[in-house]
Design an enzyme around this catalytic site. Sequence first.
Site, mmCIF file in Angstrom:
data_model
loop_
_atom_site.group_PDB
_atom_site.id
_atom_site.type_symbol
_atom_site.label_atom_id
_atom_site.label_comp_id
_atom_site.label_asym_id
_atom_site.label_seq_id
_atom_site.Cartn_x
_atom_site.Cartn_y
_atom_site.Cartn_z
ATOM 1 N N ASP A 11 0.889 -1.162 0.000
ATOM 2 C CA ASP A 11 0.000 0.000 0.000
ATOM 3 C C ASP A 11 0.926 1.212 0.000
ATOM 4 O O ASP A 11 1.431 1.615 1.049
ATOM 5 C CB ASP A 11 -0.894 -0.006 1.241
ATOM 6 C CG ASP A 11 -1.763 1.243 1.331
ATOM 7 O OD1 ASP A 11 -2.056 1.850 0.284
ATOM 8 O OD2 ASP A 11 -2.143 1.614 2.457
ATOM 9 N N GLU A 71 -1.576 -1.516 -4.336
ATOM 10 C CA GLU A 71 -2.838 -0.787 -4.332
ATOM 11 C C GLU A 71 -2.641 0.457 -5.181
ATOM 12 O O GLU A 71 -1.729 1.244 -4.949
ATOM 13 C CB GLU A 71 -3.248 -0.394 -2.912
ATOM 14 C CG GLU A 71 -4.573 0.330 -2.884
ATOM 15 C CD GLU A 71 -5.106 0.599 -1.494
ATOM 16 O OE1 GLU A 71 -5.618 1.712 -1.286
ATOM 17 O OE2 GLU A 71 -4.996 -0.288 -0.629
ATOM 18 N N ASP A 144 -2.211 0.698 7.711
ATOM 19 C CA ASP A 144 -1.541 0.694 6.407
ATOM 20 C C ASP A 144 -0.902 -0.668 6.142
ATOM 21 O O ASP A 144 -0.861 -1.122 5.004
ATOM 22 C CB ASP A 144 -0.494 1.805 6.347
ATOM 23 C CG ASP A 144 -1.124 3.170 6.500
ATOM 24 O OD1 ASP A 144 -1.507 3.761 5.478
ATOM 25 O OD2 ASP A 144 -1.261 3.638 7.643
#
Length: 184
Positions: A11, A71, A144
């Site tokens: 991410d 992502e 996260d």
Amino acid sequence: MKTEKIILGIDPGTSIMGFGIIKVVGKKMEFVQMNELLLKKYDDHYLKLKIIFERTIELIDTYHPDEIALEAPFFGKNVQSMLKLGRAQGVAMAAGLSRQIPVTEYAPKKIKMAITGKGTSSKEQVALMLKSLLNLKELPKNLDATDGLAAAVCHYYNSGTKVGGKNYTGWAAFVKQNPKKIKN
């Protein structure tokens, strides 16, 4: 045919980069690692990008992933934030491509849908579902890391399909699939 595969999920972010690693043995998914790279303490954006690249290379060299799932940045109203997130994603992608590792990117809604069955799930709902799926003892303070892990799990669920993700096996594949992004 290889029956074991390591997937690194990332991410990307310029304040916090979350990452998670799973191992797939046959059709079974196993948790390996999740953590985050804290970048808030650095003021220089270019230094942050360098650190993201180096940490991604370090993860690759340590865990030897077969595939990387990222992502994709979501489209927000703040253009500067989008630019910074895109750069963070780009250097993480470049790290994988520099080691000839296939990279696939997934939209945030696609990842949430894969994990919870609902594309509008909260970070907390995604984290709790991952905790259940992977038998995690506890969740990190910042989510996260679970977002990075979710990208890896989403990729596992989408293995063998091209639905919703862009897959690049190297720079040549990236250029071929994105001709409008290349300046002549």
